[in-house]
Design a protein around this motif. Structure first.
Motif, short mmCIF file in Angstrom:
data_model
loop_
_atom_site.label_atom_id
_atom_site.label_comp_id
_atom_site.label_asym_id
_atom_site.label_seq_id
_atom_site.Cartn_x
_atom_site.Cartn_y
_atom_site.Cartn_z
N ARG A 154 32.38 22.69 0.75
CA ARG A 154 33.73 23.26 0.64
C ARG A 154 34.80 22.24 0.26
O ARG A 154 35.99 22.55 0.28
CB ARG A 154 34.12 23.98 1.94
N SER B 201 38.78 19.60 4.26
CA SER B 201 38.22 20.21 3.04
C SER B 201 39.28 20.92 2.21
O SER B 201 39.17 20.99 0.98
CB SER B 201 37.10 21.19 3.40
N ASP B 202 40.34 21.41 2.85
CA ASP B 202 41.38 22.12 2.11
C ASP B 202 42.47 21.20 1.56
O ASP B 202 43.04 21.48 0.51
CB ASP B 202 42.03 23.18 3.02
#
Length: 257
Positions: free
Chosen positions: A132, A109-110
């Motif tokens: 996210r 997600s990052d």
């Protein structure tokens, strides 16, 4: 001493060759169905048009770009990319994807910057599937069913602006919106969640009314059944000889005796 001096250059050469061999060995081998290349310091894994039916599980850990377009993948399972901590781009377009698990993109997600899911068979996704995610996402040309969950999913996404006009309601909870651009439907102020709540309220009312009707019917049946039993009992009691008649018969028997 001469023998010793001769051995040192040889051992040094062996060490250098071994070091070069280690440096040239990849961290993880490329899947047999894919082609891996290093470009500008990034590992690109190219698995396009390889008749794959699922996402390879043995992808290199340092994969940055993963190209899986034009295969026959039907499902994105939980943790499909969780080991790929450097993953920035995933192309899953032109597959047969129907389902996306809740934790499909867990772990990326990052890092993920772009995700292409266009031209698949996706009708709906769990609300938490894209939670996210900061990536720009293409969802065009899928048979979307426009309802509350999809609307809630889209609130959290960064849709690719170049393909946003290709996201169409194939079906909808309100039939008049089937075949229309999803973005136009939402921009018009339609809230599928309100319709969903109304539908749920109506369903609950119908269910409660059904239960209430069943209870009333049971009470009526119970009362009528008891009334019928009481009537039969009363008729039985009436058919029995009265106590005075029994007393007279007993006196007659006593006199005879």
């Amino acid at each position: 001493e001469g023998a010793v001096r001769q051995k040192r250059p040889l051992s040094l050469s062996c060490g250098l060759l071994f070091g070069l061999f280690i440096a040239s060995t990849p961290v993880m081998a490329c899947p047999s169905s894919c082609h891996c290349i290093e470009k500008s310091g990034m590992t690109v894994v190219q698995c396009m048009s390889r008749n794959l039916e699922k996402i390879p599980s043995d992808l290199p850990r340092d994969t940055v770009v993963l190209l899986l377009a034009s295969n026959h993948i039907t499902h994105i399972p939980n943790h499909a990319f969780s080991e790929l901590h450097y993953l920035q781009e995933v192309d899953l377009s032109n597959n047969d994807i129907e389902t996306v698990d809740v934790g499909a993109f867990h772990g990326v997600s990052d890092s993920l910057l772009f995700l292409d899911l266009s031209n698949n068979n996706i009708q709906s996704v769990p609300k938490e599937a894209f939670a996210r995610l900061r990536a720009k996402i293409s969802l065009s040309n899928n048979p979307w069913h426009c309802e509350c969950t999809l609307q809630e999913v889209l609130r959290e996404l960064r849709l690719d602006p170049e393909t946003v006009n290709e996201v169409i309601c194939h079906t909808a909870v309100q039939e008049e919106y089937a075949g229309k651009l999803l973005i136009q439907v939402l921009d018009s102020g339609i809230n599928f969640c309100n319709f969903h709540h109304k539908t749920t309220d109506v369903a609950m009312f119908v269910t409660m009314f059904g239960w209430f009707t069943m209870v009333i019917a049971y009470v009526i049946y119970y009362v009528r059944h008891n009334q019928e039993d009481a009537r039969r009992h009363l008729e039985y009691l009436k058919s029995l000889p009265s106590s005075s008649q029994i007393s007279k018969d007993f006196d007659t028997i006593s006199t005879v005796l």
